[in-house]
Design a protein around this motif. Sequence first.
Motif, PDB file in Angstrom:
ATOM      1  N   UNK A   5       1.007  -1.167  -0.062  1.00 17.10           N
ATOM      2  CA  UNK A   5       0.054   0.077   0.114  1.00 17.10           C
ATOM      3  C   UNK A   5       0.740   1.196  -0.083  1.00 17.10           C
ATOM      4  N   UNK A   6       0.691   2.251  -0.792  1.00 18.27           N
ATOM      5  CA  UNK A   6       1.285   3.148  -1.054  1.00 18.27           C
ATOM      6  C   UNK A   6       0.362   4.484  -0.721  1.00 18.27           C
ATOM      7  N   UNK A   7       0.542   5.118   0.180  1.00 16.21           N
ATOM      8  CA  UNK A   7      -0.429   6.470   0.637  1.00 16.21           C
ATOM      9  C   UNK A   7       0.186   7.579   0.154  1.00 16.21           C
ATOM     10  N   UNK A   8      -0.659   8.659  -0.100  1.00 10.08           N
ATOM     11  CA  UNK A   8      -0.033   9.957  -1.008  1.00 10.08           C
ATOM     12  C   UNK A   8       0.577   9.626  -2.072  1.00 10.08           C
ATOM     13  N   UNK A  23       8.984  -1.968 -12.171  1.00 14.83           N
ATOM     14  CA  UNK A  23      10.654  -2.591 -12.256  1.00 14.83           C
ATOM     15  C   UNK A  23      10.471  -3.805 -11.120  1.00 14.83           C
ATOM     16  N   UNK A  24       9.726  -3.661 -10.032  1.00 15.95           N
ATOM     17  CA  UNK A  24       9.728  -4.315  -8.747  1.00 15.95           C
ATOM     18  C   UNK A  24       8.714  -5.529  -8.609  1.00 15.95           C
ATOM     19  N   UNK A  25       9.029  -6.588  -7.913  1.00 16.15           N
ATOM     20  CA  UNK A  25       8.296  -7.698  -7.980  1.00 16.15           C
ATOM     21  C   UNK A  25       7.152  -7.542  -6.851  1.00 16.15           C
ATOM     22  N   UNK A  26       6.273  -6.628  -6.855  1.00 19.26           N
ATOM     23  CA  UNK A  26       5.495  -6.222  -5.628  1.00 19.26           C
ATOM     24  C   UNK A  26       3.837  -6.005  -6.382  1.00 19.26           C
ATOM     25  N   UNK A  27       2.951  -6.200  -5.579  1.00 23.86           N
ATOM     26  CA  UNK A  27       1.899  -5.891  -6.208  1.00 23.86           C
ATOM     27  C   UNK A  27       1.158  -4.632  -5.475  1.00 23.86           C
ATOM     28  N   UNK A  28       1.233  -3.475  -6.079  1.00 27.02           N
ATOM     29  CA  UNK A  28       1.122  -2.123  -5.552  1.00 27.02           C
ATOM     30  C   UNK A  28      -0.402  -1.796  -5.543  1.00 27.02           C
ATOM     31  N   UNK A  29      -0.602  -1.008  -4.252  1.00 22.99           N
ATOM     32  CA  UNK A  29      -1.973  -0.343  -4.428  1.00 22.99           C
ATOM     33  C   UNK A  29      -1.621   1.056  -4.081  1.00 22.99           C
ATOM     34  N   UNK A  30      -1.919   1.804  -5.049  1.00 27.12           N
ATOM     35  CA  UNK A  30      -1.463   3.424  -5.019  1.00 27.12           C
ATOM     36  C   UNK A  30      -3.002   4.066  -4.707  1.00 27.12           C
ATOM     37  N   UNK A  31      -2.666   4.970  -3.456  1.00 29.89           N
ATOM     38  CA  UNK A  31      -3.838   5.519  -2.926  1.00 29.89           C
ATOM     39  C   UNK A  31      -3.597   6.986  -2.746  1.00 29.89           C
ATOM     40  N   UNK A  54       0.732  -6.459   2.936  1.00 27.84           N
ATOM     41  CA  UNK A  54       1.998  -6.810   3.664  1.00 27.84           C
ATOM     42  C   UNK A  54       2.968  -5.719   4.054  1.00 27.84           C
ATOM     43  N   UNK A  55       2.956  -4.686   3.270  1.00 31.58           N
ATOM     44  CA  UNK A  55       3.892  -3.542   3.454  1.00 31.58           C
ATOM     45  C   UNK A  55       3.079  -2.073   3.189  1.00 31.58           C
ATOM     46  N   UNK A  56       3.430  -1.158   3.891  1.00 28.29           N
ATOM     47  CA  UNK A  56       2.821   0.109   3.904  1.00 28.29           C
ATOM     48  C   UNK A  56       4.057   1.076   3.632  1.00 28.29           C
ATOM     49  N   UNK A  57       3.975   1.874   2.616  1.00 28.75           N
ATOM     50  CA  UNK A  57       5.094   3.041   2.275  1.00 28.75           C
ATOM     51  C   UNK A  57       4.107   4.168   2.443  1.00 28.75           C
TER      52      UNK A  57
END
Length: 288
Positions: A5-8, A23-31, A54-57
């Motif tokens: 999860x990417x906030x902002x 370019x990276x092996x992740x499933x991103x959720x951009x919010x 699993x991960x929050x940025x």
Amino acid sequence: MNKVLVTGSKGQVGSELNELASLYPYDFFFTDRDSLDITDEQSIRDFIDLHNIDIIINCAAYTAVDKAESQKDMADAINHKAVKSLAQISKEKNIKLIHISTDYVFSGQNYKPYIETDFTAPNSVYGSSKLDAEKALQKINPKNSIIIRTSWVYSSFGANFVKTMLRLGSEKDELGVIFDQVGTPTYARDLAKTILEILPNVQNENVDIYHYSNEGVLSWYDFAKEIMKMAKRDCKINPIETKDYPTPANRPHYSLLNKSKIKQKFNIEIPFWKDSLDACLKVLGERK
């Protein structure tokens, strides 16, 4: 595949993460604030449960430094209380949390580059709200989570000093730019890339703090001069003092961050500020 999860995501660092995501092996959720209100803890919980995050940025922040002086509650809600909620949820659900903070947590009166353990003493509402978030995150202490302090962020996305200088450089014959505030710019793409590179190796029991900016040292005046030079803008830059350009919020006079810790821990190289400015201007189509 880890779900991130990417906030902002419409801010500078969030936008750069979006550019690099493939370019990276992740499933991103951009919010952003329209798709996820991080000031509403239940909304965060529902989103995380729905998507098995699993991960929050956390790139979300109230960054209007001067407006924060009169909008203290809003700055606190986004910069502090929302981070507290993210930290609590991360601890409960064993989520890795990467949180971006700022050089504004310091007084700006140092005489050598700030290390992570130096005394914090913000002199603005914005800086205080970001420091409150750091303290909350460290107190809750979710495993495998870090704070990255950065400074003078710019990008080809959003509003920032570089784009403002390019615009004013086309409109005016001369400009006054502050020369008695010293630090280092950070190209948001470099920071975003670093976050994605170190992500697999972020493994710690207690919340850790790292500093990241580009390499080198300069004033805003020096930065403006180099922008005009690289972009071939025929605009004279005149040095002025902070006192000649009063603002509602106090800015740190000295913002140099020591990056030794993050370089050694994760074995990374950090680009020199001129090289990164050159790269950004090329993206903007402004490198002449």
